[in-house]
Design a protein around this motif. Structure first.
Motif, short mmCIF file in Angstrom:
data_model
loop_
_atom_site.label_atom_id
_atom_site.label_comp_id
_atom_site.label_asym_id
_atom_site.label_seq_id
_atom_site.Cartn_x
_atom_site.Cartn_y
_atom_site.Cartn_z
N ILE A 143 -1.15 3.10 -0.54
CA ILE A 143 -2.11 3.99 -1.24
C ILE A 143 -1.65 4.18 -2.69
O ILE A 143 -2.47 4.13 -3.61
CB ILE A 143 -2.22 5.34 -0.51
CG1 ILE A 143 -2.87 5.16 0.86
CG2 ILE A 143 -3.05 6.33 -1.33
CD1 ILE A 143 -2.92 6.41 1.70
N ALA A 144 -0.33 4.37 -2.87
CA ALA A 144 0.18 4.54 -4.24
C ALA A 144 -0.10 3.29 -5.06
O ALA A 144 -0.59 3.38 -6.20
CB ALA A 144 1.68 4.83 -4.19
N LEU A 167 -3.96 3.08 -5.79
CA LEU A 167 -4.43 4.03 -6.80
C LEU A 167 -3.90 3.67 -8.19
O LEU A 167 -4.63 3.75 -9.19
CB LEU A 167 -4.00 5.45 -6.43
CG LEU A 167 -4.83 6.13 -5.33
CD1 LEU A 167 -4.21 7.45 -4.93
CD2 LEU A 167 -6.27 6.35 -5.78
N LEU A 202 -5.88 2.80 -11.63
CA LEU A 202 -5.58 3.48 -12.89
C LEU A 202 -5.19 2.48 -13.99
O LEU A 202 -5.48 2.69 -15.17
CB LEU A 202 -4.46 4.50 -12.69
CG LEU A 202 -4.86 5.77 -11.94
CD1 LEU A 202 -3.67 6.69 -11.75
CD2 LEU A 202 -5.95 6.52 -12.68
N LEU A 250 -0.57 11.21 -20.86
CA LEU A 250 -1.01 11.87 -19.63
C LEU A 250 -1.18 10.86 -18.49
O LEU A 250 -0.78 11.10 -17.36
CB LEU A 250 -2.33 12.61 -19.86
CG LEU A 250 -2.22 13.97 -20.55
CD1 LEU A 250 -3.61 14.51 -20.87
CD2 LEU A 250 -1.47 14.98 -19.69
N LEU A 251 -1.78 9.72 -18.83
CA LEU A 251 -1.99 8.70 -17.79
C LEU A 251 -0.66 8.14 -17.29
O LEU A 251 -0.50 7.89 -16.09
CB LEU A 251 -2.88 7.58 -18.31
CG LEU A 251 -4.37 7.88 -18.30
CD1 LEU A 251 -5.15 6.74 -18.91
CD2 LEU A 251 -4.87 8.14 -16.89
N VAL A 280 0.58 10.62 -14.93
CA VAL A 280 -0.17 10.58 -13.66
C VAL A 280 0.31 9.40 -12.82
O VAL A 280 0.52 9.52 -11.60
CB VAL A 280 -1.69 10.49 -13.93
CG1 VAL A 280 -2.44 10.14 -12.66
CG2 VAL A 280 -2.20 11.81 -14.47
N GLY A 321 3.60 10.14 -11.46
CA GLY A 321 3.40 11.16 -10.43
C GLY A 321 2.91 10.54 -9.13
O GLY A 321 3.35 10.90 -8.04
N MET A 322 1.99 9.58 -9.26
CA MET A 322 1.48 8.87 -8.07
C MET A 322 2.62 8.15 -7.34
O MET A 322 2.70 8.17 -6.12
CB MET A 322 0.44 7.83 -8.47
CG MET A 322 -0.86 8.40 -8.96
SD MET A 322 -1.91 8.76 -7.58
CE MET A 322 -3.39 9.25 -8.43
N LEU A 330 4.81 10.69 -5.67
CA LEU A 330 4.12 11.23 -4.49
C LEU A 330 4.16 10.22 -3.33
O LEU A 330 4.41 10.58 -2.19
CB LEU A 330 2.68 11.57 -4.86
CG LEU A 330 1.88 12.36 -3.83
CD1 LEU A 330 2.56 13.67 -3.48
CD2 LEU A 330 0.47 12.65 -4.35
N GLY A 331 3.91 8.95 -3.68
CA GLY A 331 3.99 7.90 -2.66
C GLY A 331 5.37 7.86 -2.03
O GLY A 331 5.51 7.79 -0.80
N TYR A 342 7.59 10.27 -1.93
CA TYR A 342 7.81 11.51 -1.16
C TYR A 342 7.13 11.42 0.21
O TYR A 342 7.70 11.79 1.23
CB TYR A 342 7.25 12.68 -1.96
CG TYR A 342 7.54 14.05 -1.37
CD1 TYR A 342 8.83 14.56 -1.36
CD2 TYR A 342 6.53 14.83 -0.83
CE1 TYR A 342 9.10 15.80 -0.83
CE2 TYR A 342 6.78 16.07 -0.30
CZ TYR A 342 8.08 16.56 -0.30
OH TYR A 342 8.34 17.79 0.23
N LEU A 343 5.91 10.92 0.20
CA LEU A 343 5.15 10.81 1.46
C LEU A 343 5.77 9.78 2.41
O LEU A 343 5.69 9.92 3.62
CB LEU A 343 3.69 10.46 1.17
CG LEU A 343 2.72 11.64 1.10
CD1 LEU A 343 3.13 12.63 0.04
CD2 LEU A 343 1.30 11.17 0.84
#
Lengths: 208, 472
Positions: A156-157, A160, A164, A183-184, A187, A190-191, A194-195, A197-198
């Motif tokens: 998923i990471a 996405l 992007l 910012l991008l 992001v 961050g993605m 998050l990937g 971490y998950l």
């Protein structure tokens, strides 16, 4: 070699690597492909953006690949042999050939519709070149396919971030803003975080 | 001092500090709620753009803050929004003291509040989509930490929010600087397509609403109630800001059709799902779907009305009953969950005898969410239902069906709670803790009191909404 052919080569590179991420099973190769995909994105952005801002995309792409790769290495090394067998994380887990054929056929079909969308994209956004438009739509389509066919946080990471990255190429042409680039980049990192971490919460039920 | 620094940057710094002390959960919750209250009170008292004297100190709150060529602008009209967001954070954090929630709720709540405020204040407006995505990613971290597993619902939420951002950013860029009518804009069709898909993804509209019951089934419901309340309200305001950028978009029949149709489907699916639930978490998720549907119908009424602001301000009236009811539900269901580690309806037999206050609070909150007469949400539901009866009665009937569906689901649960159980183990009464009883009863009383005297609180919120919308 003319600049135009070089552009086509870059578009071909990112799309092939994206497609590889859709079809491949070994996570190490996928991380490698993902990292090289970032180089292609940088080259495509560089045609419309300053080298400094383009290099930001290179750094963010490689950092994202490093984060995901490190997390995946930790997750797979911490799985016990029983976990690996029960969850299907064998060192060489292979999907049925028919699944790969189906994914590839879907990618070809989507690719054909992408080709049809390129002139429209060029007519809406002035200044965008053919190979850039092709790479944008192609990467977005490949990202969507990855999100559709694969369900692990790792995939998923990647899916996405691929979408992007397509968006980043478009923004490089239409709005070369420093803040937006920053910012991008945030992001995308961050993605990746998050990937990662998950992934730690999905160990034991992992299937890339 | 600049207002955006005080109400965006400072809470971000606070959240970093809170992250360092999450080990001491109760202390961090108290500090977090005190900081949120401080931010809310400061937003209430400090006017922007005027000199303020505090003893010997005189200073002026500047309304804009420049960052890499982009501006964050906070005008006086935006202060009600800042007050509401920070009050909500304080309310939830105070309530989190005596219920089992993950300690990450405190820093994540503070940071996501700041990001949601930033999403509404940033210029150009479409940069707010990035802020919303970052806030969503923080909330995903909270959900995963609580569920201790990555459920399908959480993955869907991540994907939907991740896809919404580029679509809205692109639509916003295409829209910027276009004051002409839609017919004169070559990319109007593309803008509409991007916006409609982007709004559906961002606001969890059909068919992207499925993550709500799926997530509610697995995560802590107190945190869930906080996350869905604060994000649904802020994203809806962000969407309204989007629509108000150009006159042709605000009056567009596509937008009216979109919000009406989405509202109809969401209230219907929310009500239908709530009737057949077997898990109270899922029931709450469906109730939230129905609530979002009601907000869609309110926006649609505003877009069709000759005085749109008078209808759109109803969105601010919904805050109080919805917020308290969701928090109350989260608290009551957490108490049930702590007892048997399950919210499956068959595992909650006779729970009303063990936890009478939580059961009563659940009942009041369920009645409020469906807009039952004499509860706080009744005047709001009545306004929306009346508005739709005058325009297109089938939608009003569907909206009422949605409420009835959620009510039936709630009554089914109540029937199980109060059922007589003969086993010795079930007879023992375990009452809630004193603090929980105070919270449950105080919130229930507030919902009933506001329902009986709506003019005392709802009119204030309505005026705050009007102030925000006129200024935005």
């Amino acid at each position: 070699m003319s600049a135009q052919w070089l552009g086509y080569l870059e578009a071909f590179l990112v799309l092939t690597l994206g497609l590889f991420n859709l079809l491949a099973q070994d996570w190490r190769r996928r991380v490698l492909a993902f990292a090289f995909q970032a180089i292609g994105v940088v080259l495509l952005c560089w045609q419309s953006l300053s080298l400094t801002l383009s290099l930001v995309k290179f750094i963010e792409g490689w950092m994202a690949a490093a984060i995901l790769g490190t997390a995946m290495a930790n997750v797979t090394s911490s799985l016990s042999p029983e976990d690996s067998q029960s969850s299907g994380v064998a060192p060489r887990m292979s999907l049925p050939f028919s699944v790969l054929v189906f994914r590839f056929a879907t990618a070809i079909l989507v690719g054909a519709s992408v080709l049809g969308g390129v002139p429209y994209l060029m007519s809406v956004f002035n200044g965008i070149r053919y190979h850039q438009a092709f790479a944008i739509l192609g990467l977005a389509a490949v990202g969507l396919l990855i999100l559709s066919f694969r369900s692990s946080p790792f995939s998923i990471a990647i899916g996405l971030i691929t979408i992007l990255q397509a968006f980043e190429i478009l923004l490089a042409v239409i709005e070369p803003s420093v803040m937006l680039n920053g910012l991008l980049a945030g992001v995308i990192l961050g993605m990746a975080f998050l990937g990662a971490y998950l992934m730690f919460f999905e160990r034991g039920q992992y299937s890339p | 001092m600049s207002a955006p620094i005080l109400w965006i940057v400072l809470p971000m710094i606070f959240s970093g500090g809170l992250l360092l002390i999450v080990r001491w959960r109760r202390t961090s919750a108290w500090v977090g709620s005190a900081l949120a209250l401080f931010l809310a009170v400061s937003a209430l008292l400090l006017p922007v753009g005027k000199s303020i004297s505090l003893g010997i100190l005189t200073f002026e709150m500047q309304q804009s803050w420049l960052l890499f060529g982009r501006r964050f602008i906070l005008e006086n009209a935006d202060r009600p929004f800042v007050v509401i967001v920070n009050l909500s954070i304080a309310f939830w954090l105070i309530g989190s003291q005596h219920t089992k929630v993950h300690s990450l709720l405190i820093p994540v709540g503070m940071a996501s509040g700041a990001l949601l405020i930033a999403s509404v204040l940033v210029q150009p407006f479409y940069y707010g989509a990035i802020s919303l995505l970052i806030a969503a990613m923080l909330i995903i971290i909270l959900f995963v930490s609580e569920a201790e597993e990555v459920t399908l619902g959480i993955k869907r939420y991540w994907i939907f929010q991740g896809l919404a951002m580029p679509l809205l950013l692109l639509a916003g860029w295409l829209m910027s600087g276009t004051e002409a009518s839609a017919g004169e804009i070559p990319a109007a069709a593309l803008i509409y397509t991007l916006l409609l898909i982007g709004f559906s993804l961002l606001l969890s509209g059909v068919p992207f609403q499925s993550w709500l019951p799926a997530v509610a089934q697995r995560v802590n419901l107190y945190s869930f109630s906080f996350a869905v309340f604060i994000t649904s309200f802020s994203t809806l305001l962000f969407v309204l800001i989007f629509l108000r950028q150009t006159a042709w978009l605000f009056t567009s029949s596509w937008m009216i059709l979109f919000f009406s149709f989405q509202g109809l489907l969401m209230t219907f699916l929310g009500g239908l799902g709530a009737i057949y639930h077997h898990h109270l978490g899922r029931w709450m998720g469906y109730a939230v779907v129905k609530e979002i549907g009601l907000s869609f119908l309110t926006v649609s009424l505003g877009l069709t009305s000759s005085q749109p602001l008078s209808f759109l301000a109803i969105l601010f009236m919904q805050i109080l009953p919805r917020g308290i009811a969701l928090a109350l539900l989260g608290l009551a269901l957490n108490i049930f969950h702590d007892h048997g580690n399950s919210l499956r309806i068959q595992d909650l037999l006779g729970m009303g005898r063990r936890y009478p206050f939580a059961t009563l609070a659940f009942f009041v909150a369920a009645l409020t969410l469906v807009g039952f007469p004499l509860t706080a949400a009744f005047p709001i539901h009545l306004l929306v239902w009346q508005g739709w009866f005058q325009r297109f009665p089938p939608i009003a009937f569907i909206a009422i069906f949605g409420s009835v569906g959620v009510l039936i689901g709630g009554l089914r649960a109540m029937a199980v709670f109060v059922r007589n159980v003969d086993t010795q183990e079930a007879i023992g009464v375990e009452f809630e803790s004193r603090y929980q009883v105070i919270l449950l009863m105080l919130s229930s009383f507030l919902l009933l009191f506001t329902g009986i005297f709506p003019q005392w609180s709802l009119s204030t919120l309505y005026n705050l909404g009007l102030t925000f919308l006129r200024g935005g």
